[in-house]
Design a protein around this motif. Structure first.
Motif: not given
Length: 150
Positions: A6, A8, A10, A31-33
Motif C-alpha cells: 500500500e 499512501r 498524507d 489522505s490518499r492510498g
C-alpha cells in the motif's frame, strides 16, 4: 510469489492564533492510498549463473516428485522436511530455518550423507510465503540424489 503493497500520501494543514490566554486553531487533512499487487517468479541459479532444474522436466515423467530428492533439515526451528530442487539447492519451510543467513544441516532421510548450508532467502514463517532456499556447501559426503531403495 505474490504480495500486496500500500502506497499512501498524507497532507495536513494547520493554522491558528493565540493572544494572551485566548487562542483558536483549525486543521484540515487529506489522505490518499493505493494498494498494488506484486507477483514474481523466483528462478534459482548457481553462483556462476547457470539455472537450476526445479521441475524435473528433463527426465522421463517430468514434473513427478523424485523420492531421491527428499531431504531432512535440522535448524533452529527444529527438524523439518525439504526437497532438493537442484544439485545443491534445497527448498524447505521458513518455520524450520529461521532468518536468512542462518546455518542449517540437510540430510537424506534414512540414508547417509549430510551437508551444511546457509539460508539465502527466507519468506514469512507461518505465512503464505513460508519457504526458504538453502544452497548447500560443497561437501564430499553429500550426494545430490539419494538412490531409491526398492
Amino acid at each position: 510469489m505474490e504480495f500486496e503493497v500500500e502506497l499512501r500520501a498524507d497532507a495536513k494543514a494547520k493554522a491558528g492564533f493565540k493572544v494572551w490566554a485566548v487562542g483558536a486553531e483549525t486543521e484540515a487533512g487529506l489522505s490518499r492510498g493505493r494498494t498494488h499487487r506484486v507477483s514474481f517468479t523466483l528462478t534459482p541459479k548457481l553462483p556462476e549463473g547457470t539455472e537450476v532444474l526445479v521441475d524435473g522436466s528433463d527426465r522421463a515423467g517430468g514434473g513427478v516428485m523424485d523420492e531421491g530428492r527428499l531431504a531432512g533439515v535440522s535448524a533452529q526451528g527444529g527438524p523439518g522436511s525439504g526437497y532438493v530442487v537442484g544439485g545443491r539447492l534445497a527448498l524447505t519451510s521458513a518455520r524450520v530455518t529461521g532468518l536468512g543467513g542462518t546455518r542449517v544441516k540437510v540430510f537424506h532421510p534414512g540414508g547417509d550423507g549430510e551437508a551444511g548450508g546457509t539460508v539465502v532467502w527466507c519468506g514469512t514463517p507461518g505465512g503464505r510465503d513460508d519457504a526458504a532456499l538453502i544452497p548447500l556447501d560443497d561437501d564430499p559426503c553429500w550426494r545430490s540424489e539419494r538412490r531409491s531403495r526398492r
